[in-house]
Design a protein around this motif. Structure first.
Motif, mmCIF file in Angstrom:
data_model
loop_
_atom_site.group_PDB
_atom_site.id
_atom_site.type_symbol
_atom_site.label_atom_id
_atom_site.label_comp_id
_atom_site.label_asym_id
_atom_site.label_seq_id
_atom_site.Cartn_x
_atom_site.Cartn_y
_atom_site.Cartn_z
ATOM 1 N N GLN A 19 30.888 40.738 114.460
ATOM 2 C CA GLN A 19 29.734 41.512 114.008
ATOM 3 C C GLN A 19 28.984 42.107 115.186
ATOM 4 O O GLN A 19 28.518 43.238 115.112
ATOM 5 C CB GLN A 19 28.795 40.641 113.171
ATOM 6 C CG GLN A 19 29.339 40.318 111.812
ATOM 7 C CD GLN A 19 28.382 39.491 110.984
ATOM 8 O OE1 GLN A 19 27.429 38.901 111.499
ATOM 9 N NE2 GLN A 19 28.622 39.446 109.690
ATOM 10 N N LYS A 20 28.880 41.380 116.274
ATOM 11 C CA LYS A 20 28.152 41.891 117.437
ATOM 12 C C LYS A 20 28.849 43.111 118.028
ATOM 13 O O LYS A 20 28.193 43.997 118.571
ATOM 14 C CB LYS A 20 27.929 40.814 118.488
ATOM 15 C CG LYS A 20 29.168 40.343 119.197
ATOM 16 C CD LYS A 20 28.843 39.312 120.258
ATOM 17 C CE LYS A 20 30.111 38.906 120.992
ATOM 18 N NZ LYS A 20 29.819 38.022 122.105
ATOM 19 N N ALA A 23 27.870 45.962 115.759
ATOM 20 C CA ALA A 23 26.445 46.234 115.970
ATOM 21 C C ALA A 23 26.249 47.126 117.190
ATOM 22 O O ALA A 23 25.428 48.054 117.159
ATOM 23 C CB ALA A 23 25.674 44.927 116.125
ATOM 24 N N LYS A 24 27.019 46.886 118.245
ATOM 25 C CA LYS A 24 26.926 47.732 119.441
ATOM 26 C C LYS A 24 27.356 49.160 119.139
ATOM 27 O O LYS A 24 26.751 50.109 119.634
ATOM 28 C CB LYS A 24 27.799 47.167 120.562
ATOM 29 C CG LYS A 24 27.228 45.952 121.228
ATOM 30 C CD LYS A 24 28.139 45.461 122.342
ATOM 31 C CE LYS A 24 27.657 44.136 122.889
ATOM 32 N NZ LYS A 24 28.560 43.608 123.925
ATOM 33 N N THR A 28 22.635 48.684 116.842
ATOM 34 C CA THR A 28 21.683 47.770 116.216
ATOM 35 C C THR A 28 22.005 46.352 116.670
ATOM 36 O O THR A 28 22.845 46.150 117.533
ATOM 37 C CB THR A 28 21.720 47.913 114.672
ATOM 38 O OG1 THR A 28 20.599 47.233 114.116
ATOM 39 C CG2 THR A 28 22.988 47.387 114.059
ATOM 40 N N THR A 29 21.342 45.382 116.082
ATOM 41 C CA THR A 29 21.591 43.988 116.446
ATOM 42 C C THR A 29 22.624 43.369 115.505
ATOM 43 O O THR A 29 22.865 43.872 114.403
ATOM 44 C CB THR A 29 20.296 43.154 116.357
ATOM 45 O OG1 THR A 29 19.872 43.110 114.989
ATOM 46 C CG2 THR A 29 19.206 43.732 117.239
ATOM 47 N N GLN A 30 23.185 42.255 115.928
ATOM 48 C CA GLN A 30 24.141 41.538 115.088
ATOM 49 C C GLN A 30 23.467 41.069 113.803
ATOM 50 O O GLN A 30 24.075 41.095 112.739
ATOM 51 C CB GLN A 30 24.727 40.356 115.866
ATOM 52 C CG GLN A 30 25.754 39.533 115.095
ATOM 53 C CD GLN A 30 25.134 38.439 114.233
ATOM 54 O OE1 GLN A 30 24.098 37.860 114.577
ATOM 55 N NE2 GLN A 30 25.750 38.157 113.112
ATOM 56 N N TYR A 33 23.241 44.018 111.384
ATOM 57 C CA TYR A 33 24.560 44.336 110.849
ATOM 58 C C TYR A 33 25.016 43.269 109.853
ATOM 59 O O TYR A 33 25.603 43.583 108.814
ATOM 60 C CB TYR A 33 25.600 44.503 111.968
ATOM 61 C CG TYR A 33 26.942 44.815 111.388
ATOM 62 C CD1 TYR A 33 27.228 46.085 110.913
ATOM 63 C CD2 TYR A 33 27.905 43.831 111.241
ATOM 64 C CE1 TYR A 33 28.439 46.374 110.319
ATOM 65 C CE2 TYR A 33 29.120 44.099 110.646
ATOM 66 C CZ TYR A 33 29.376 45.371 110.192
ATOM 67 O OH TYR A 33 30.582 45.639 109.576
ATOM 68 N N SER A 34 24.732 42.017 110.151
ATOM 69 C CA SER A 34 25.086 40.925 109.240
ATOM 70 C C SER A 34 24.458 41.139 107.865
ATOM 71 O O SER A 34 25.094 40.886 106.838
ATOM 72 C CB SER A 34 24.631 39.588 109.829
ATOM 73 O OG SER A 34 24.876 38.542 108.922
ATOM 74 N N HIS A 47 24.458 55.166 110.163
ATOM 75 C CA HIS A 47 25.385 54.084 110.467
ATOM 76 C C HIS A 47 26.672 54.243 109.673
ATOM 77 O O HIS A 47 27.762 53.968 110.195
ATOM 78 C CB HIS A 47 24.751 52.728 110.191
ATOM 79 C CG HIS A 47 23.641 52.392 111.129
ATOM 80 N ND1 HIS A 47 22.822 51.312 110.940
ATOM 81 C CD2 HIS A 47 23.202 52.978 112.263
ATOM 82 C CE1 HIS A 47 21.924 51.247 111.917
ATOM 83 N NE2 HIS A 47 22.148 52.265 112.726
#
Length: 69
Positions: A19-20, A23-24, A28-30, A33-34, A47
């Motif tokens: 996920q990270k 996100a990159k 955005t952040t993990q 996105y989660s 997105h």
């Protein structure tokens, strides 16, 4: 048809990404996105477009409107 959170997870896991990592890609952040993958938050159009381009699929595929990548 699959819901878009399921498609997001499927596309990510098919490429052995975390996920990270995604996100990159979308800036955005993990954690945010989660929430998209869990269906807790709606994903902004920007997105969606970025992910469609990244994965080489249509936005309709991600959204679960059709099964044609």
């Amino acid at each position: 048809m699959k819901r878009y959170p399921e498609r997001l997870r499927e596309l990510r896991e098919d490429r052995d990404l975390l996920q990270k990592d995604i996100a990159k890609v979308i800036g955005t952040t993990q954690q945010v996105y989660s929430r998209y993958e869990n269906g807790q938050n709606e994903m902004p159009i920007r997105h969606l477009i970025t992910l469609a381009q990244f994965y080489g699929v249509t936005s309709d595929y991600i959204l679960g409107i059709n099964d044609n990548k």
